[in-house]
Write a protein that holds these residues in place. Structure first.
Motif, short mmCIF file in Angstrom:
data_model
loop_
_atom_site.label_atom_id
_atom_site.label_comp_id
_atom_site.label_asym_id
_atom_site.label_seq_id
_atom_site.Cartn_x
_atom_site.Cartn_y
_atom_site.Cartn_z
N CYS A 29 0.76 -1.22 -0.14
CA CYS A 29 -0.01 0.02 0.06
C CYS A 29 1.04 1.13 0.23
CB CYS A 29 -0.87 0.26 1.10
SG CYS A 29 -2.13 -1.34 1.31
N LEU A 30 0.66 2.09 -0.85
CA LEU A 30 1.42 3.48 -1.00
C LEU A 30 0.31 4.62 -0.59
CD1 LEU A 30 3.78 4.90 -3.31
CD2 LEU A 30 1.78 6.23 -2.74
N SER A 31 0.68 5.35 0.51
CA SER A 31 -0.25 6.28 1.00
C SER A 31 0.69 7.30 1.96
CB SER A 31 -1.26 5.95 2.02
OG SER A 31 -0.88 5.69 3.32
N ARG A 32 0.25 8.48 2.13
CA ARG A 32 0.98 9.35 2.95
C ARG A 32 0.85 9.05 4.32
NH1 ARG A 32 -2.33 14.74 1.07
NH2 ARG A 32 -4.10 13.27 1.57
N GLY A 33 0.04 8.35 4.94
CA GLY A 33 -0.18 7.65 6.40
C GLY A 33 -0.72 8.64 7.24
N ASP A 34 -1.23 9.81 6.65
CA ASP A 34 -1.91 10.65 7.53
C ASP A 34 -3.20 10.49 8.03
OD1 ASP A 34 -0.05 12.31 6.65
OD2 ASP A 34 -1.36 13.60 5.54
N SER A 35 -3.96 9.21 7.38
CA SER A 35 -5.05 8.77 7.99
C SER A 35 -4.85 7.35 8.83
CB SER A 35 -6.15 8.59 6.66
OG SER A 35 -6.34 9.86 6.24
N GLY A 36 -3.71 7.02 8.92
CA GLY A 36 -3.40 5.57 9.73
C GLY A 36 -2.73 4.83 8.97
N ALA A 37 -2.69 3.61 9.47
CA ALA A 37 -1.76 2.54 8.91
C ALA A 37 -2.70 1.74 7.92
CB ALA A 37 -1.01 1.78 9.63
#
Length: 346
Positions: A29-37
């Protein structure tokens, strides 16, 4: 299957990751991580697609050093999709892009399909969708076209309508299980036979992963068959009745207060979503087909919607567990004020 998910931390993309992991796939998964893992078991790459704009550098270099069986992307920004397609060209076997029924420019006719419903012109660049109501759809159709072009058709385009179920951050469908669980006088919009379509996030996620596994191609409206609004309310009520909600063991009897669109609009009750709204309500005839899509081809392609009562039950249980879901719709006091005004229009 080696699966790359853009997102994976919130609602649909997170549920997709959960489904893929449960089926034994390797998930990144690629994300900013701002909304959790992302879910446990997925490998999380922290990156911001608004900053990683060079497809030949940074995180993209690492991703492009691998071959991927499938990508599932929920992006709404054309430049993000363009960058990913360029960076991963030749490295991805199949691409699944989650679009929206908002790509349609005319949904006045019920029973439309992707083949016979006109779409907006694609965005030329990244449009700001905070002020222009067509920008979201135009951005998404631009993303769709880029995916179809760059993958040479080795892709599936899914166009969901309203997605509900546990984890929903919008509060749109969530409003109804929460409100019906409280009992008492509940304001509902006429007509009672207005068609309604809500897809459970878990059913959509299962189908998207299956589409990746089977390398399905084509464009589909990812919604269940429509039901009349009175049936929508009845099924949702059945589902919430199964949940033991702390503090609501002695709720007052449920009484539906039906109101015509003209009266609701005159009392500043707003359609569809957001503050002071009755979520899912669309009184304007130009949206008559937005919640009444012909999904026979989607069902034939394997989408298997569960009973709406099951969605309601799971949604209310998620709320009862302290979800912190965003509030959408009328507040209790606003609703009761409207009901009082309808009963005493002086």
């Amino acid at each position: 299957m080696k699966l790359l998910i853009f997102g994976g931390s919130v609602f649909l993309s997170k549920t997709v990751a959960e489904v893929a992991l449960a089926r034994g796939h390797k998930v990144v998964c690629l994300s900013r991580g701002d909304s959790g893992a992302p879910p446990k078991g997925a490998h999380h790459i922290v990156a911001d697609r608004s900053e990683e704009t060079d497809p030949q550098a940074g995180t993209w270099t690492g991703l492009a050093s691998h071959d991927w069986d499938a990508v599932i992307d929920v992006a709404r920004t054309p430049s993000w999709v363009d960058t990913a397609l360029t960076a991963l060209k030749g490295r991805v076997k199949h691409w699944v892009f989650v679009s929206t029924i908002s790509v349609y420019s005319d949904v006045s006719a019920p029973g439309g399909t992707p083949e016979n419903t006109p779409t907006h012109d694609p965005a030329d660049g990244d449009l700001d969708d905070s002020t222009d109501p067509t920008a979201y759809g135009r951005n998404k159709i631009a993303c769709e076209q880029a995916v179809q072009r760059e993958t040479d058709g080795h892709c599936l385009i899914a166009r969901p309508g309203l997605i509900g179920g546990p984890g929903d951050p919008s509060g749109r469908y969530t409003y109804w299980p929460e409100r019906l669980s409280r009992g008492g006088k509940v304001l509902v919009p006429e007509p009672d036979d207005a068609p309604t379509q809500v897809i459970d996030v878990r059913d959509l996620a299962e189908w998207l992963v299956t589409a990746a596994e089977q390398e399905m191609t084509g464009t589909f409206d990812a919604v269940p068959p429509s039901v009349p609004f009175h049936e929508f309310l009845a099924e949702t009520t059945e589902g919430v009745s199964r949940v033991r909600h702390p503090g609501r063991e002695e709720t007052p009897p449920l009484r539906l207060v039906w109101a015509d669109p003209e009266s609701l609009l005159a009392l500043d009750v707003r359609p569809w979503a957001g503050a002071r709204s009755l979520p899912l309500w669309l009184p304007d005839p130009e949206y008559a087909g937005m919640r009444d899509r012909d999904v026979s081809s989607t069902l034939a392609a394997g989408l298997a919607p569960r009973p709406l009562a099951d969605t309601a039950e799971a949604t209310l249980q998620w709320l009862a567990n302290g979800s912190g879901a965003r509030k959408s719709g009328l507040t209790w006091h606003e609703e009761q004020d409207v009901i009082s005004s309808l009963n005493d229009p002086a």
